[in-house]
Scaffold this motif. Structure first.
Motif, PDB file in Angstrom:
ATOM      1  N   TYR A 172       0.832  -1.206   0.000  1.00  0.00           N
ATOM      2  CA  TYR A 172       0.000   0.000   0.000  1.00  0.00           C
ATOM      3  C   TYR A 172       0.869   1.260   0.000  1.00  0.00           C
ATOM      4  O   TYR A 172       0.681   2.170  -0.811  1.00  0.00           O
ATOM      5  CB  TYR A 172      -0.914  -0.025   1.233  1.00  0.00           C
ATOM      6  CG  TYR A 172      -1.529   1.303   1.590  1.00  0.00           C
ATOM      7  CD1 TYR A 172      -2.529   1.865   0.804  1.00  0.00           C
ATOM      8  CD2 TYR A 172      -1.099   2.025   2.715  1.00  0.00           C
ATOM      9  CE1 TYR A 172      -3.093   3.102   1.125  1.00  0.00           C
ATOM     10  CE2 TYR A 172      -1.652   3.252   3.052  1.00  0.00           C
ATOM     11  CZ  TYR A 172      -2.642   3.781   2.249  1.00  0.00           C
ATOM     12  OH  TYR A 172      -3.189   4.998   2.569  1.00  0.00           O
ATOM     13  N   GLN A 196       2.686   1.827  -3.249  1.00  0.00           N
ATOM     14  CA  GLN A 196       1.779   2.287  -4.310  1.00  0.00           C
ATOM     15  C   GLN A 196       1.443   3.775  -4.139  1.00  0.00           C
ATOM     16  O   GLN A 196       1.519   4.554  -5.096  1.00  0.00           O
ATOM     17  CB  GLN A 196       0.488   1.465  -4.255  1.00  0.00           C
ATOM     18  CG  GLN A 196      -0.508   1.858  -5.334  1.00  0.00           C
ATOM     19  CD  GLN A 196      -1.924   1.384  -5.017  1.00  0.00           C
ATOM     20  OE1 GLN A 196      -2.104   0.368  -4.344  1.00  0.00           O
ATOM     21  NE2 GLN A 196      -2.913   2.119  -5.501  1.00  0.00           N
ATOM     22  N   VAL A 197       1.127   4.170  -2.918  1.00  0.00           N
ATOM     23  CA  VAL A 197       0.754   5.569  -2.680  1.00  0.00           C
ATOM     24  C   VAL A 197       1.952   6.490  -2.922  1.00  0.00           C
ATOM     25  O   VAL A 197       1.819   7.557  -3.536  1.00  0.00           O
ATOM     26  CB  VAL A 197       0.196   5.749  -1.253  1.00  0.00           C
ATOM     27  CG1 VAL A 197      -0.073   7.215  -0.964  1.00  0.00           C
ATOM     28  CG2 VAL A 197      -1.092   4.947  -1.094  1.00  0.00           C
ATOM     29  N   VAL A 239       0.766  10.713   5.121  1.00  0.00           N
ATOM     30  CA  VAL A 239      -0.263   9.959   4.407  1.00  0.00           C
ATOM     31  C   VAL A 239      -0.918   9.010   5.407  1.00  0.00           C
ATOM     32  O   VAL A 239      -0.216   8.244   6.069  1.00  0.00           O
ATOM     33  CB  VAL A 239       0.352   9.170   3.241  1.00  0.00           C
ATOM     34  CG1 VAL A 239      -0.676   8.248   2.612  1.00  0.00           C
ATOM     35  CG2 VAL A 239       0.921  10.125   2.204  1.00  0.00           C
ATOM     36  N   PRO A 240      -2.234   9.060   5.561  1.00  0.00           N
ATOM     37  CA  PRO A 240      -2.888   8.130   6.479  1.00  0.00           C
ATOM     38  C   PRO A 240      -2.899   6.724   5.898  1.00  0.00           C
ATOM     39  O   PRO A 240      -2.727   6.530   4.694  1.00  0.00           O
ATOM     40  CB  PRO A 240      -4.306   8.680   6.598  1.00  0.00           C
ATOM     41  CG  PRO A 240      -4.540   9.419   5.319  1.00  0.00           C
ATOM     42  CD  PRO A 240      -3.200   9.957   4.877  1.00  0.00           C
ATOM     43  N   GLY A 241      -3.091   5.772   6.757  1.00  0.00           N
ATOM     44  CA  GLY A 241      -3.201   4.387   6.313  1.00  0.00           C
ATOM     45  C   GLY A 241      -4.050   3.641   7.314  1.00  0.00           C
ATOM     46  O   GLY A 241      -4.580   4.242   8.256  1.00  0.00           O
ATOM     47  N   PRO A 242      -4.189   2.342   7.144  1.00  0.00           N
ATOM     48  CA  PRO A 242      -5.008   1.585   8.097  1.00  0.00           C
ATOM     49  C   PRO A 242      -4.426   1.699   9.505  1.00  0.00           C
ATOM     50  O   PRO A 242      -3.206   1.633   9.670  1.00  0.00           O
ATOM     51  CB  PRO A 242      -4.899   0.140   7.587  1.00  0.00           C
ATOM     52  CG  PRO A 242      -4.429   0.239   6.170  1.00  0.00           C
ATOM     53  CD  PRO A 242      -3.620   1.492   6.080  1.00  0.00           C
ATOM     54  N   THR A 245      -3.789  12.990   0.866  1.00  0.00           N
ATOM     55  CA  THR A 245      -4.366  11.761   0.314  1.00  0.00           C
ATOM     56  C   THR A 245      -4.224  11.667  -1.197  1.00  0.00           C
ATOM     57  O   THR A 245      -4.484  10.613  -1.760  1.00  0.00           O
ATOM     58  CB  THR A 245      -5.862  11.620   0.690  1.00  0.00           C
ATOM     59  OG1 THR A 245      -6.610  12.646   0.010  1.00  0.00           O
ATOM     60  CG2 THR A 245      -6.085  11.784   2.188  1.00  0.00           C
ATOM     61  N   TYR A 276     -12.468  -3.541   6.895  1.00  0.00           N
ATOM     62  CA  TYR A 276     -11.526  -2.788   7.746  1.00  0.00           C
ATOM     63  C   TYR A 276     -12.281  -1.866   8.702  1.00  0.00           C
ATOM     64  O   TYR A 276     -12.051  -1.860   9.912  1.00  0.00           O
ATOM     65  CB  TYR A 276     -10.570  -1.987   6.848  1.00  0.00           C
ATOM     66  CG  TYR A 276      -9.830  -0.881   7.568  1.00  0.00           C
ATOM     67  CD1 TYR A 276      -8.810  -1.164   8.465  1.00  0.00           C
ATOM     68  CD2 TYR A 276     -10.155   0.464   7.345  1.00  0.00           C
ATOM     69  CE1 TYR A 276      -8.133  -0.154   9.122  1.00  0.00           C
ATOM     70  CE2 TYR A 276      -9.487   1.481   7.997  1.00  0.00           C
ATOM     71  CZ  TYR A 276      -8.473   1.175   8.886  1.00  0.00           C
ATOM     72  OH  TYR A 276      -7.813   2.177   9.531  1.00  0.00           O
ATOM     73  N   GLY A 336      -7.700   5.780   7.278  1.00  0.00           N
ATOM     74  CA  GLY A 336      -7.719   4.513   6.551  1.00  0.00           C
ATOM     75  C   GLY A 336      -6.895   4.676   5.301  1.00  0.00           C
ATOM     76  O   GLY A 336      -6.285   5.723   5.093  1.00  0.00           O
TER      77      GLY A 336
END
Lengths: 399, 399
Positions: A161, A164-165, A290-293, A315, B161, B292
């Motif tokens: 993830y 990719q971002v 960058v936010p993520g899970p 984002t 999620y 997320g």
């Protein structure tokens, strides 16, 4: 030896932020400082350090308590230790040939006297690099001065993830004419360089921690060769310098200083990428995450940056471009009109006001998904810029 | 008819935020307002509305421009329309039997006169519910007044999620004695109620948009029966009221008002869950968002809340509990000492200071991963609380 050669020599003799070297160079200039440093008599060096310690910049140089006590009351022991470490290294390098030797290996040397010197690193003050070694086909002036720049950095242990971002953000940045600066490491850094190159405009710069005689890490050699072929690689370390852990951390200040803003894509809680964010913060440059899970430890450092250090969330590439152009360190190339002065929230409120009819504040709030109070405040600001007009029953456009 | 019966009647006659009904009730009280509303002569109602419109609270009631013009210069037409819509409904319900009928169906009715009325909804001012219909085994006072509360809300179209994180947060909240308020919908809401119930302490409250004679949505009937059996279900709508879109949005203000803080777990850019966040914002209650993947549209609304509306990021139940206890709407039960007054960042800086030795500011910064400037500022604050002592060479603990 002239200042240029002396700067090359200092890059080989002293650690990047050696406080004693910094104090000498700040007080006497690189060439004279080098003469003093390498004289056989340590007493003259001691006198020179004492002299430098009395200058107003000494406190700025001495960032921590140990440095400060060393510079405040420079003992003979401190002079001896500095003398020893510099002379030790001087014995193993031909200082006067550093630039020529590098040139033969295809490595250039930039100093503040060069037109193409990236002036942004001067914001590091006394901790600016002595000089910058470079490889590549792109002009540092074009990549780092004429254009907006952004650091895209993150964990070596990136997830699919994150990679990719990082790649998408870097591609989007390069497509918008923004140079992507990173550290050439595995994971996020590599994805950022790759993404930027994939835009086909060669807008990327890798800042390495070790000497440019070889590309580290080995596994990124093909990528770094591509960066060299199309873009630019920099390091403050001369050839044959090993990239130690300390050098990695010191290198991060250069990435932060070269960039109008720093974006951390993935970082665990103790990731080195956070140090780049901290250096950007020290320079009052915007930091984004960058936010993520929340279930991914690789994003925990990013979330902490946003929660506790005021980092902006990013984002997509539009938001990245907005951050970079809003940075005080950004050149502000491009036309600035009133619309560019609006915050994202104000812009959204403006967008909710139809071109010809009057809309109530409440309806505008509903349309843009913000609270009525926030919309009212935004409308006041926008009205002050003459973009809308407030009427008894609501608001209408004036543009 | 007494005020209690009148409130039940109003809940059946008027929409939740009917400005004309609000103005009458505010001016004359529920019972007298109801008399005026249902008299055959519309002229007396017109006079009463005009009278109410002159009261200072009329502007507060009239939140948008249309309402305001209606109340500022109440025309006979406005009185006629209000009269028509109320009498129309009054014709189809036995107003005086509402409470008894509900009681036979196992549905109670709460009004501001009841001890167990959740006072937090009074922060809605003139838009507080006329009353609250309830089903369940838990005491509203215990669930909603004696304990801290948090709204955990989000998209119906949640991802796996989002559902997992909502469930974990709700479980963690309930384990910490915090009541989880949500809307009983599919997706995030259901996961939140389920997570809270799974803590085994029945600390959850579902606020529905329609009448409590049936559980909507149908697919959540088993879950809502479990909430009823162990905890609490509320609605401002009397039996047989259909949950219209407008009622869902109006209901969100109650969820926000019942909760010391609102956490949005997943929300697309135009999700209704954002309206709950906006209502919490209107009430100056803290709003938090769970981050997320930026690649997930279901998190886009959360990221926008954080970027543009100042929502705090929440990544685990500890952070949620911190948010709830920091809310001005929180009861502040539990012992407060100096440590509780520290922000998370200051707490981290304090943790970096060892119990017995002196540490330099720079070393502390390195240990806690913050910038030196930030650490210095934090240390000043902590020193003012008497927790540490700043010395020439650094900082030491005083506790």
């Amino acid at each position: 030896m002239n200042d240029r050669d002396a700067r090359a020599a200092w890059s080989a003799l002293a650690e990047p932020t050696d406080p004693v070297a910094r104090a000498l160079i700040t007080e006497f200039g690189p060439a004279r400082a080098l003469q003093l440093a390498l004289q056989p008599s340590v007493h003259q060096l001691h006198d020179a350090i004492r002299h430098a310690a009395e200058s107003p910049s000494a406190d700025e140089i001495a960032v921590d308590a140990a440095d400060r006590s060393a510079l405040r009351a420079p003992s003979l022991e401190i002079a001896e230790r500095a003398h020893l470490r510099w002379c030790d290294r001087a014995g193993s390098v031909r200082l006067e040939d550093l630039i020529d030797d590098a040139d033969r290996a295809g490595i250039g040397f930039l100093t503040p006297e060069d037109d193409s010197w990236p002036g942004a690193v001067e914001d590091l003050g006394v901790n600016a690099p002595y000089g910058l070694w470079m490889r590549g086909s792109a002009s540092p002036a074009d990549l780092l001065t004429a254009r907006p720049t952004v650091a895209i950095v993150g964990a070596r242990a990136a997830t699919a993830y994150g990679a990719q971002v990082a790649g998408d953000l870097a591609l989007g940045a390069a497509e918008r004419g923004i140079t992507v600066v990173s550290g050439g490491a595995y994971g996020i850094d590599a994805a950022a360089h790759r993404g930027a190159l994939s835009a086909g405009q060669s807008l990327t710069c890798a800042v390495l921690a070790g000497g440019l005689d070889r590309f580290y890490p080995r596994g990124n050699e093909d990528l770094l060769r591509a960066v060299e072929r199309h873009a630019l690689i920099l390091s403050e370390a001369p050839m044959f310098t090993a990239p130690t852990r300390w050098r990695f951390l010191a290198r991060n200040r250069i990435i932060a200083a070269l960039s109008a803003a720093t974006v951390v894509v993935e970082a665990a809680l103790r990731s080195g990428a956070l140090s780049t964010a901290n250096r950007a913060d020290d320079l009052s440059r915007p930091v984004a995450a960058v936010p993520g899970p929340v279930t991914s430890p690789a994003s925990a450092g990013c979330h902490r940056l946003a929660r506790e250090n005021g980092a902006v969330l990013i984002t997509d590439a539009d938001e990245l471009a907005e951050l970079v152009t809003s940075s005080p360190a950004s050149d502000g190339t491009g036309v600035v009109d009133e619309l560019d002065l609006l915050s994202a929230a104000d812009r959204r409120v403006l967008d909710a006001v139809p071109p010809r009819s009057v809309i109530s504040c409440r309806a505008a709030a509903r349309d843009c998904g913000l609270g009525v109070d926030a919309v009212q405040a935004a409308l006041q600001r926008i009205a002050m810029l003459g973009l809308v007009e407030l009427t008894g029953s609501g608001v209408r456009r004036r543009l």
